[in-house]
Write an enzyme that holds these catalytic residues in place. Structure first.
Site, PDB file in Angstrom:
ATOM      1  N   LYS A  14      21.766  -8.666  -4.761  1.00 54.34           N
ATOM      2  CA  LYS A  14      20.861  -9.222  -5.778  1.00 54.34           C
ATOM      3  C   LYS A  14      20.967 -10.744  -5.776  1.00 54.34           C
ATOM      4  CE  LYS A  14      24.199 -10.709  -8.687  1.00 54.34           C
ATOM      5  NZ  LYS A  14      24.422 -12.136  -8.986  1.00 54.34           N
ATOM      6  N   ASP A 140      27.633  -6.237 -13.068  1.00 56.28           N
ATOM      7  CA  ASP A 140      26.458  -6.169 -12.207  1.00 56.28           C
ATOM      8  C   ASP A 140      26.142  -4.759 -11.723  1.00 56.28           C
ATOM      9  OD1 ASP A 140      25.975  -8.894 -12.343  1.00 56.28           O
ATOM     10  OD2 ASP A 140      27.126  -9.359 -10.541  1.00 56.28           O
TER      11      ASP A 140
END
Length: 296
Positions: A14, A140
């Site tokens: 990401k 995350d």
């Protein structure tokens, strides 16, 4: 004789298009506002059922632990605890995402294990249940399970879906400086940060697929703290941001990977050629709508 099953999973990295620290929590963590987006760069995680109980992690990357300190191992262990035993599992990680780079490589691996083990052992857990488990491993991990684009609050675990940006070319560069997320936040002083951008601006740009607007409003409050310790990263970002076709450049997460949103694939490839001979890691990729998926 029982046939042992195997699954191959893509664990996507990401980037943070926006990252602000809005306060410190009593538990020692920080409250964040962030805009996540999944990218095409991914590790491959191969799960293989073992006849003997226990978990084995295999990875050839020298900086990736293969014991209980690996988040992928932790993901298997926590699922084992939740459901009361899942049997034996071998986890092989083919590493492509740089380590300690602000790209959530370890979290993506953990998400892949949660996702894959749920399928491999037919646990029947929902994505929401997996995300609730994942946050115990790292902030995350829920987004890595969610994938695509999302606005994150809390420690980054409370997610509001955003429409994914479709196949936007990016250049990623990492000079090999390993940055500890824990150390960055430990030394971060929110009172010293003066210039800010509001998250609503970039969220609106994402919702409208306004890539130029996204590029103009990229923001990461942690750049100041990281760049103060590693001033060479400032120069690296400046070089990247001035490449032809660059809409904007930013450090992802707590660093030290820099990424640039590019006008088209040709511009991205030209920038890659410029950097790849002098930088430890340089690649082109695109935004994607998935976080983890089967790789068959």
């Amino acid at each position: 004789m029982k046939t042992l099953k195997e699954l191959r999973i893509r664990a996507h990295a990401k980037v943070n298009l926006y990252l602000d620290v809005v306060g410190k929590r009593q538990d020692g963590y920080h409250n964040l506002e962030t805009v996540f987006h999944s990218i095409g760069l991914h590790d491959q995680v191969i799960l293989h059922e073992q006849s003997e109980k226990g978990f084995t992690v295999l990875c050839e990357h020298k900086d990736v632990p293969t014991d209980c300190n690996n988040l992928a191992y932790g993901a298997a262990q926590i699922l084992n605890d939740v459901v009361g035993g899942i049997g034996g599992l071998e986890i092989r990680i083919n590493k492509r995402i740089p380590v300690a780079a602000g790209l959530a490589g370890g979290s993506a691996n953990a998400a892949a294990v949660l996702y894959g083990v749920n399928e491999l052992f037919a646990l029947g857990l929902s994505t929401k249940q997996l995300m609730d488990i994942g946050v115990k491993l790292g902030a995350d991990v829920p987004f890595c399970l969610h994938g695509g684009a999302a606005y994150g609050t809390g420690i980054g675990d409370i997610l509001t879906p955003l429409p994914s940006l479709c196949d936007i070319p990016l250049v990623l560069i990492n000079s090999g400086i390993a940055v500890s997320t824990a150390n960055v936040f430990k030394n971060f002083n929110i009172t010293l940060t003066k210039q800010k951008k509001e998250s609503i601006i970039i969220r609106t740009c994402v919702e409208k697929s306004d890539i130029i607007g996204v590029g103009k409003n990229l923001y990461n409050i942690l750049e100041g703290a990281v760049f103060a310790k590693h001033p060479e990263l400032t120069e690296l970002k400046d070089q990247l941001s001035t490449q032809t076709g660059c809409y904007g450049a930013l450090m992802s997460g707590s660093g030290a990977t820099m990424f640039a949103l590019m006008e088209d694939t040709d511009a991205a490839k030209q920038a890659q050629v410029l950097f790849e001979n002098n930088i430890g890691f340089c690649t082109t990729t695109k935004t994607t709508s998935v976080g983890v998926c089967f790789d068959n």
